[in-house]
Design a protein around this motif. Structure first.
Motif, PDB file in Angstrom:
ATOM      1  N   LYS A 154       7.941   5.485  25.503  1.00 42.01           N
ATOM      2  CA  LYS A 154       8.235   4.966  24.161  1.00 42.01           C
ATOM      3  C   LYS A 154       9.730   4.692  24.089  1.00 42.01           C
ATOM      4  O   LYS A 154      10.515   5.206  24.889  1.00 42.01           O
ATOM      5  CB  LYS A 154       7.808   5.934  23.073  1.00 42.01           C
ATOM      6  N   GLY A 155      10.094   3.874  23.140  1.00 40.64           N
ATOM      7  CA  GLY A 155      11.506   3.532  22.983  1.00 40.64           C
ATOM      8  C   GLY A 155      11.673   2.205  22.289  1.00 40.64           C
ATOM      9  O   GLY A 155      10.779   1.740  21.579  1.00 40.64           O
ATOM     10  N   ASN A 156      12.809   1.599  22.524  1.00 36.05           N
ATOM     11  CA  ASN A 156      13.161   0.327  21.904  1.00 36.05           C
ATOM     12  C   ASN A 156      12.750  -0.787  22.854  1.00 36.05           C
ATOM     13  O   ASN A 156      13.388  -1.014  23.874  1.00 36.05           O
ATOM     14  CB  ASN A 156      14.671   0.306  21.631  1.00 36.05           C
ATOM     15  N   SER A 157      11.677  -1.480  22.505  1.00 34.01           N
ATOM     16  CA  SER A 157      11.093  -2.483  23.391  1.00 34.01           C
ATOM     17  C   SER A 157      11.912  -3.759  23.416  1.00 34.01           C
ATOM     18  O   SER A 157      12.388  -4.236  22.387  1.00 34.01           O
ATOM     19  CB  SER A 157       9.675  -2.806  22.933  1.00 34.01           C
ATOM     20  N   LEU A 158      12.064  -4.311  24.601  1.00 31.22           N
ATOM     21  CA  LEU A 158      12.729  -5.597  24.740  1.00 31.22           C
ATOM     22  C   LEU A 158      11.753  -6.727  24.465  1.00 31.22           C
ATOM     23  O   LEU A 158      12.131  -7.778  23.962  1.00 31.22           O
ATOM     24  CB  LEU A 158      13.309  -5.724  26.148  1.00 31.22           C
ATOM     25  N   PHE A 159      10.500  -6.531  24.782  1.00 34.95           N
ATOM     26  CA  PHE A 159       9.464  -7.528  24.548  1.00 34.95           C
ATOM     27  C   PHE A 159       8.385  -6.878  23.700  1.00 34.95           C
ATOM     28  O   PHE A 159       8.106  -5.698  23.840  1.00 34.95           O
ATOM     29  CB  PHE A 159       8.858  -8.000  25.871  1.00 34.95           C
ATOM     30  N   ASP A 160       7.775  -7.654  22.821  1.00 36.26           N
ATOM     31  CA  ASP A 160       6.708  -7.093  21.999  1.00 36.26           C
ATOM     32  C   ASP A 160       5.625  -8.132  21.768  1.00 36.26           C
ATOM     33  O   ASP A 160       5.650  -9.212  22.371  1.00 36.26           O
ATOM     34  CB  ASP A 160       7.261  -6.547  20.677  1.00 36.26           C
TER      35      ASP A 160
END
Length: 188
Positions: A154-160
């Motif tokens: 988990k974390g701050n996604s670069l792509f979504d």
């Protein structure tokens, strides 16, 4: 014509920051520093989102006055202090760090004006929120990614789920001794 390039570190599962937005997962060593220095040589203007801008603005000027800073850090601090910087934010009232331009609206038009100027590339440093917005507007021309040998979960996604389909061409890849893989892609 200049290109808009995304330079980002990411985990194998696509996160550009841990659950708190931190970068403690990076496998950062001298070899990766040399790679980052190569990327910096291609930069005409660093591009930041609001959060990354605040981090950079709060840190690099302090290095200039730090008697314990090493020569590499001082050289980078001088570079980032003087180079024309661009920050994108709809909520910032001003961007007062030396030589910074704030862009609040007309994003496509403003980016295309910047690309049309002579000089080295516009390089987004991290700034995953900004990167996603610019990807979705079809404005990013190339990607310089470092893929770190870790799964964060988990974390701050670069792509979504909103990231648009983009066919890319691999220009270069390199495996560093630490297991980090550098990837340089351009739009086809």
């Amino acid at each position: 014509m200049r290109k808009l390039v995304l330079f980002a570190h990411m985990s194998i599962d696509g996160f550009a920051g841990d659950a708190n937005g931190g970068l403690g997962f990076l496998t950062y060593n001298e070899e990766l520093q040399q790679f980052a220095d190569e990327v910096v040589k291609t930069v005409g203007s660093p591009v930041y989102g609001k959060n990354t801008y605040h981090l950079m603005e709060g840190y690099w000027p302090t290095v200039l006055n730090d008697p314990n800073a090493n020569e590499h850090a001082l050289a980078h601090a001088r570079w980032v202090q003087e180079i024309p910087k661009i920050v994108f934010s709809t909520t910032l009232e001003s961007a007062d760090w030396n030589n910074t331009t704030l862009i609040k609206d007309n994003i496509v038009e403003e980016v295309n004006k910047l690309k049309a100027q002579p000089g080295k590339d516009l390089v987004i440093f991290g700034s995953p929120g900004l990167a996603k917005s610019l990807m979705n507007l079809g404005l990013i021309d190339a990607y310089q990614l470092t893929l770190h040998p870790i799964i964060l979960g988990k974390g701050n996604s670069l792509f979504d789920g909103n990231t648009q389909l983009s066919n890319l061409k691999l220009l270069e890849s390199r495996t560093l001794g630490s297991g980090v893989v550098t990837l340089h892609y351009a739009n086809k």
